[in-house]
Structure formats: C-alpha cells, structure tokens
Design a protein around this motif. Structure first.
Motif, PDB file in Angstrom:
ATOM      1  N   ASP A   1      -4.245   7.542  -2.727  1.00  0.00           N
ATOM      2  CA  ASP A   1      -3.710   6.183  -2.840  1.00  0.00           C
ATOM      3  C   ASP A   1      -2.957   6.084  -4.164  1.00  0.00           C
ATOM      4  OD1 ASP A   1      -3.333   3.394  -3.288  1.00  0.00           O
ATOM      5  OD2 ASP A   1      -4.942   2.967  -1.880  1.00  0.00           O
ATOM      6  N   VAL A   2      -1.648   5.835  -4.088  1.00  0.00           N
ATOM      7  CA  VAL A   2      -0.796   5.807  -5.296  1.00  0.00           C
ATOM      8  C   VAL A   2      -0.153   4.436  -5.483  1.00  0.00           C
ATOM      9  CG1 VAL A   2      -0.335   8.281  -5.256  1.00  0.00           C
ATOM     10  CG2 VAL A   2       1.148   6.733  -3.966  1.00  0.00           C
ATOM     11  N   THR A   3      -0.778   3.400  -4.919  1.00  0.00           N
ATOM     12  CA  THR A   3      -0.190   2.062  -4.983  1.00  0.00           C
ATOM     13  C   THR A   3       0.083   1.631  -6.421  1.00  0.00           C
ATOM     14  OG1 THR A   3      -1.436   1.511  -2.974  1.00  0.00           O
ATOM     15  CG2 THR A   3      -0.445  -0.309  -4.203  1.00  0.00           C
ATOM     16  N   VAL A   4      -0.877   1.863  -7.308  1.00  0.00           N
ATOM     17  CA  VAL A   4      -0.731   1.391  -8.694  1.00  0.00           C
ATOM     18  C   VAL A   4       0.286   2.213  -9.469  1.00  0.00           C
ATOM     19  CG1 VAL A   4      -3.068   0.463  -8.740  1.00  0.00           C
ATOM     20  CG2 VAL A   4      -2.665   2.825  -9.453  1.00  0.00           C
TER      21      VAL A   4
ATOM     22  N   LYS B   1       0.848  -1.187   0.000  1.00  0.00           N
ATOM     23  CA  LYS B   1       0.000   0.000   0.000  1.00  0.00           C
ATOM     24  C   LYS B   1       0.883   1.237   0.000  1.00  0.00           C
ATOM     25  CE  LYS B   1      -3.939  -0.060   0.773  1.00  0.00           C
ATOM     26  NZ  LYS B   1      -5.138  -0.123  -0.091  1.00  0.00           N
ATOM     27  N   ALA B   2       0.565   2.191  -0.844  1.00  0.00           N
ATOM     28  CA  ALA B   2       1.329   3.438  -0.906  1.00  0.00           C
ATOM     29  C   ALA B   2       0.348   4.605  -0.950  1.00  0.00           C
ATOM     30  CB  ALA B   2       2.233   3.463  -2.135  1.00  0.00           C
ATOM     31  N   ARG B   3       0.531   5.534  -0.048  1.00  0.00           N
ATOM     32  CA  ARG B   3      -0.326   6.708   0.010  1.00  0.00           C
ATOM     33  C   ARG B   3       0.520   7.971   0.105  1.00  0.00           C
ATOM     34  NH1 ARG B   3      -4.708   4.534   4.395  1.00  0.00           N
ATOM     35  NH2 ARG B   3      -5.808   3.090   3.012  1.00  0.00           N
ATOM     36  N   VAL B   4      -0.069   9.056  -0.384  1.00  0.00           N
ATOM     37  CA  VAL B   4       0.564  10.368  -0.305  1.00  0.00           C
ATOM     38  C   VAL B   4      -0.301  11.250   0.583  1.00  0.00           C
ATOM     39  CG1 VAL B   4       1.169  12.449  -1.581  1.00  0.00           C
ATOM     40  CG2 VAL B   4       1.654  10.213  -2.566  1.00  0.00           C
TER      41      VAL B   4
ATOM     42  N   TYR C   1       2.968  14.847  -8.933  1.00  0.00           N
ATOM     43  CA  TYR C   1       3.116  13.829  -9.968  1.00  0.00           C
ATOM     44  C   TYR C   1       3.970  12.691  -9.427  1.00  0.00           C
ATOM     45  CZ  TYR C   1       1.537  17.613 -12.991  1.00  0.00           C
ATOM     46  OH  TYR C   1       0.812  18.643 -13.555  1.00  0.00           O
ATOM     47  N   LEU C   2       3.642  11.498  -9.835  1.00  0.00           N
ATOM     48  CA  LEU C   2       4.435  10.327  -9.503  1.00  0.00           C
ATOM     49  C   LEU C   2       4.688   9.564 -10.788  1.00  0.00           C
ATOM     50  CD1 LEU C   2       5.812   8.463  -7.502  1.00  0.00           C
ATOM     51  CD2 LEU C   2       3.604   7.377  -7.045  1.00  0.00           C
ATOM     52  N   ASN C   3       5.959   9.491 -11.174  1.00  0.00           N
ATOM     53  CA  ASN C   3       6.343   8.846 -12.429  1.00  0.00           C
ATOM     54  C   ASN C   3       5.596   9.452 -13.617  1.00  0.00           C
ATOM     55  OD1 ASN C   3       8.141   7.088 -11.097  1.00  0.00           O
ATOM     56  ND2 ASN C   3       6.464   5.700 -10.600  1.00  0.00           N
ATOM     57  N   VAL C   4       5.610  10.776 -13.663  1.00  0.00           N
ATOM     58  CA  VAL C   4       5.047  11.580 -14.749  1.00  0.00           C
ATOM     59  C   VAL C   4       3.517  11.578 -14.772  1.00  0.00           C
ATOM     60  CG1 VAL C   4       5.296  12.174 -17.195  1.00  0.00           C
ATOM     61  CG2 VAL C   4       7.087  10.872 -16.073  1.00  0.00           C
TER      62      VAL C   4
END
Length: 386
Positions: A168-171, A126-129, A140-143
């Motif tokens: 949520d930036v998991t994907v 799980k990744a969140r900002v 931005y995350l990876n453009v």
C-alpha cells in the motif's frame, strides 16, 4: 468472568489480508486475558475463527477486528460484532519490463524508472503496488523505499510459480509529478512460468542490528571486526576514511583460522584513518517469522545449545529452508528441513513458510514421470544416480 480481547488478527499467517491469495483464507488471532479464566490455561490463547465458506478466488483484506469473544463451557462464544471483508481481484495483464542490452555471461543490476502525474481534481483514494521480478528487486516511489522486504520476490519452484508482493503506497503518492523506480539484480529464475502467487511465508526482513564487540588487527595485518556472533546478514558501513582509489573488501569468516575469525574487513591498501566500532553494524536477515517457543534450563551449556539452535534456524530460514547458509551450496535441500520441522514450528510460527515448501515439493514431484522429487527447492541440482 473476565472477558478476553482479540488482538493481532491474521489472515493465512499475515497481519493483514493484502497478502492472502487463498480461496478460503484461515483467520486467526490471539486473545488477551487480563484475569485468569479457569477453563483456559495460560494468559494468551490462540484461536481460529471460521467465518463461513468463501469459495471465490482473489485477494482479501479484512478491516477492524475488535472486541472479544465470551468463553462459555470451554468454548468461544459469538463474536461481539461483525467483521467486514472485501475481495480484490488482481489484474495480471501487465508485461515484464526489460532492457535491450544484455550480457549472457553476467546480468548486471539495472534500474527501471518512470514518471507519472496526479491531478488535484483526481484525488488518490487508494494506491497499491503489485510487483515481482525475474531476479531480485527493490522498488522506490518518490525516492522512498516501497516496503522493507529483502531478497524479493523470494525463492520458489520457478517452473510452477513466481511470488509477487503487494504494498500500500497511498501515503507516498504526491500531487503532481511522481517517480517510480525499481532496481533489479540477477537471481535464480526460470522463464517458463505458470502462474503468479502470493507467498504464504512471511517476508525476509532485517530483524536485528548487532554492534561490534571488538576491533583487532590480525597477524597478517588485516582489520577484524568481531561481532561476537556468527550470523546471516550483511555489514552496514556507516563511515570509513580512505583515499580516492583505495580498495576495501569484506571477507566473511565463520571459524577461527590463523587468528582471523568472525567477520574480517580486509584492507587491500592502507586506510588513512583507523576504523572504530561506531563505523560498523551487522544487519541480521531472515524470514521474519514470529517467535512463539522458548526454553530455559538450569544448565547453561544446555541453554547455549538452545540459543545456537535459534541462531541456526534464523540463518537457514531465508525465504526457503536451506541446508547451510555459509557455503555456495546454500540451497533448499528437502531432507534437512524435514528433520527439523517440529522444532521449527515450536520455536517460530513457520507454518506458512513450510506449507509453501510442501507445495513446491509436490509440484516438482508431480512434474516428473517417476514421481521422485528433486533434491532441492527450487530444483537447480541435477538428479543424482545413486
């Protein structure tokens, strides 16, 4: 008896619990009824589910809210299955990132950028900002843009609170090298912050795209893109043909003046090509509230008045409720929205936004010795001596 089904669950007016920062969040949902139930009027009934007392602070997220309730004697019955909750504490130890170069006269937009890596043996579950800014930001995350909010973090009574957002930036996380970036621009802010909070209001988004109905040339030779509607937003330019060094400016016009109206594209030097309607769109921007009230009458002039009211609300509900959106006085005047509150709640689900406004009014009022609130939210206008 037909069984209604629960759908569109919300936590404190949000579609998921990521943005509910209340110690006792209110959970609501809608009921989809396939057959008429004599005890309940209408085909869609909003209800409030009280799931006990939750006295701890933090962020909440709810999982799957499925199935239905069975009506009995005009009252909802027991839930058909239990619902899972979990608490997420927010670590606020992060420091603000700033640039060493500053211009007191004007703060130019700046991009902050950082690389980080993930390893195959460390699976990202799980990744969140959690993000905010003393100004306005886009991340931005990876453009790829993080979220689709506009004018974040939103306006508030900055001497008392600053909104932050959760995504949520998991994907979006890649195996190996990743790049996170944020573009920050000047906005209304205060450095005397008390606490970070999650906003109750819905985020500001692009809610509609409007295409031009005509492109004409004004008596002064300007190119006018007529969208057929006064609106609050920005112009999207898909393409325009011009030579290197030619300057093009956009002038937004509200009312007719010397044959130039709606939204004008002022060409400072002659363009090489002729603009077409396919080159432009108008992006409507406002707080993305859910529409819930409609009105229709046999008199078309009355219907047009209602339509104008809708557009007026959309234009003035942009993070805060402003007095007017088209002039430089676009501030959160507290008297204007007070008159319009009942109509606003009928037309849109504006409860979260108006509740946040009342908290700002209360904080600004209690901070003053005379207990008289400021004229606007946030209070950027000096008190007037009447």
């Amino acid at each position: 008896m037909a069984q209604p089904f629960i759908y569109a669950p919300k936590s404190e007016h949000h579609p998921n619990g990521l943005r509910a920062g209340h110690p006792r969040p209110r959970i609501s949902c809608d009921l989809l009824i396939t057959k008429k139930i004599p005890q309940w009027a209408g085909s869609k009934v909003p209800i409030i589910l009280i799931l006990g007392r939750m006295a701890w602070m933090g962020l909440y997220e709810f999982w799957h809210m499925a199935k239905a309730v069975q009506p009995s004697n005009d009252r909802p019955g027991k839930m058909s299955r239990r619902h899972c909750w979990k608490k997420k504490e927010l670590n606020c130890d992060a420091n603000y990132v700033a640039t060493a170069h500053s211009d007191e006269k004007r703060r130019w937009p700046i991009r902050f950028r950082k690389k980080f890596s993930t390893r195959a043996e460390n699976e990202v579950v799980k990744a969140r900002v959690y993000i905010t800014a003393l100004g306005m930001y886009e991340s931005y995350l990876n453009v790829t843009r993080v979220g689709n909010y506009i004018l974040t973090p939103g306006r508030a009574s900055y001497h008392h609170r600053l909104n932050y957002q959760t995504f949520d930036v998991t994907v979006q996380i890649r195996l190996g090298e990743n790049v996170v970036a944020s573009e920050v621009a000047e906005g209304c802010l205060s450095t005397a912050l008390v606490k970070l909070v999650t906003p109750d209001a819905a985020p500001v988004r692009i809610t509609q795209k409007i295409e031009p109905i005509d492109i004409i040339t004004s008596p002064t030779g300007k190119t006018i893109i007529d969208f057929g509607q006064n609106l609050v937003g920005v112009v999207q330019i898909r393409s325009i043909e011009a030579s290197l060094g030619h300057q093009v400016s956009l002038v937004h016009v509200e009312v007719p003046k010397d044959g130039e109206y709606q939204l004008a594209l002022s060409v400072m030097q002659k363009l090489a090509g002729v603009p077409t309607k396919a080159d432009f769109s108008a992006l409507v921007i406002h707080t993305d509230m859910r529409r819930r009230g409609w009105f229709s009458y046999s008199n078309q002039l009355v219907n047009k008045l209602h339509e104008n009211t809708i557009w007026g609300m959309r234009g003035n509900f942009v993070s805060i409720a402003t007095g007017c959106p088209q002039r430089d006085e676009r501030q959160g005047w507290i008297g204007d929205v007070q008159i319009f509150t009942s109509s606003a709640n009928f037309l849109y689900n504006s409860v979260g936004m108006l509740a946040g406004r009342l908290r700002d009014v209360m904080d600004q009022q209690l901070a003053k010795k005379d207990r008289v609130p400021g004229l606007v939210i946030p209070n950027v206008v000096p008190d007037m001596i009447l």
